[in-house]
Design an enzyme around this catalytic site. Sequence first.
Site, mmCIF file in Angstrom:
data_model
loop_
_atom_site.group_PDB
_atom_site.id
_atom_site.type_symbol
_atom_site.label_atom_id
_atom_site.label_comp_id
_atom_site.label_asym_id
_atom_site.label_seq_id
_atom_site.Cartn_x
_atom_site.Cartn_y
_atom_site.Cartn_z
ATOM 1 N N ASN A 39 0.855 -1.186 -0.168
ATOM 2 C CA ASN A 39 -0.046 0.029 0.090
ATOM 3 C C ASN A 39 0.809 1.265 -0.074
ATOM 4 O O ASN A 39 2.024 0.987 0.028
ATOM 5 C CB ASN A 39 -1.117 -0.133 1.254
ATOM 6 N N ARG A 40 0.283 2.315 -0.017
ATOM 7 C CA ARG A 40 1.027 3.536 -0.039
ATOM 8 C C ARG A 40 1.995 3.910 1.109
ATOM 9 O O ARG A 40 3.026 4.030 0.676
ATOM 10 C CB ARG A 40 0.042 4.888 -0.020
ATOM 11 N N ALA A 41 1.601 3.515 2.376
ATOM 12 C CA ALA A 41 2.678 3.645 3.325
ATOM 13 C C ALA A 41 3.737 2.534 3.272
ATOM 14 O O ALA A 41 4.915 3.014 3.549
ATOM 15 C CB ALA A 41 2.045 3.476 4.916
ATOM 16 N N GLU A 42 3.435 1.276 2.903
ATOM 17 C CA GLU A 42 4.374 0.326 2.933
ATOM 18 C C GLU A 42 5.678 0.596 1.582
ATOM 19 O O GLU A 42 6.717 0.389 1.776
ATOM 20 C CB GLU A 42 3.708 -1.062 2.504
ATOM 21 N N ASP A 60 -7.056 -7.405 1.946
ATOM 22 C CA ASP A 60 -7.291 -9.068 1.626
ATOM 23 C C ASP A 60 -8.358 -9.335 0.490
ATOM 24 O O ASP A 60 -7.826 -10.072 -0.321
ATOM 25 C CB ASP A 60 -7.746 -9.532 2.915
#
Length: 309
Positions: A196-199, A264
């Site tokens: 995701n964006r943060a990851e 998920d």
Amino acid sequence: MTSFPSEAVARIRVLVVGDLMLDRYWFGEVERISPEAPVPVVRVAKREDRLGGAANVARNIVSLGARATLVGVVGDDEAGRRIAALAQQEGIDARLIVDPQLPTTLKMRVMGRQQQLLRVDFEETPDGGCLDTLRGDVEALVAQHDMVVLSDYAKGALARVEGLVQAARTAGVPVLVDPKGHAYRRYVGATIITPNRAEMTDAVGRWNTEAELEERAQRLRGELSLEALLVTRSEQGMTLFTDEGRQHIDAQAHEVFDVSGAGDTVLAALAVTRAAGLPWFEAVKWANRAGGVVVGKLGTSVVTAGELT
């Protein structure tokens, strides 16, 4: 956008490996503040358990019409037995590794007036013996499946993920990884990762422009020998990076009620549509639609093929 490939999906078998958890909800009404502390008093009226983590990925795969085998570690406790029972009810072929010394990962949420008031987590990391067993089970099962999904929630089940990726590569089975943390070298050789964006920011640092993101994403894709890299960006949609370059799709316009478990659902939809033979970007479109539907539901939920069409 092509039609959802229901007939092809029905023939797909997906092996899901990762961190298993039980999502427990206590629903109630809030009518007063506690005299003991300035906190709401919830009068519990309903209790509900749902599969979480990698188990929720498997649940979504079955809901979309494919077959799922689930491998992960649980404790010899009530929560572990509950995961086994729920998996059986959902039609998931669960191959659970039971560790008597490990408490099953449990996330208990207290809900008042459909809003989350409190979450209590119980979790510990599995030991090396369980991880040896997990790898052996994956090596025995992988060739019987069309796709492998590795769902990493940083709870320890995928601490030796390199060996699992290698087992899938040896069997010639594509590997989809939902990553955690910033040490992405662990995922070398996977087919696709879906941060995701943060990851993605953890992995490559902050970017200021789309061109900068593309340059960093393509460099990371090359370093990890990935076929594709998908960045899920919440309200900004999803961006796919492949040999063909950058392809972006905007988020579906839905009212966001609860984002729990949305990743998920996205992972499950991407896995089944890609395994059914759709090109990457077509599969991403279906994953985007599935994510847009599930955020309108409360808690960890699933999407059906009927809802997508």
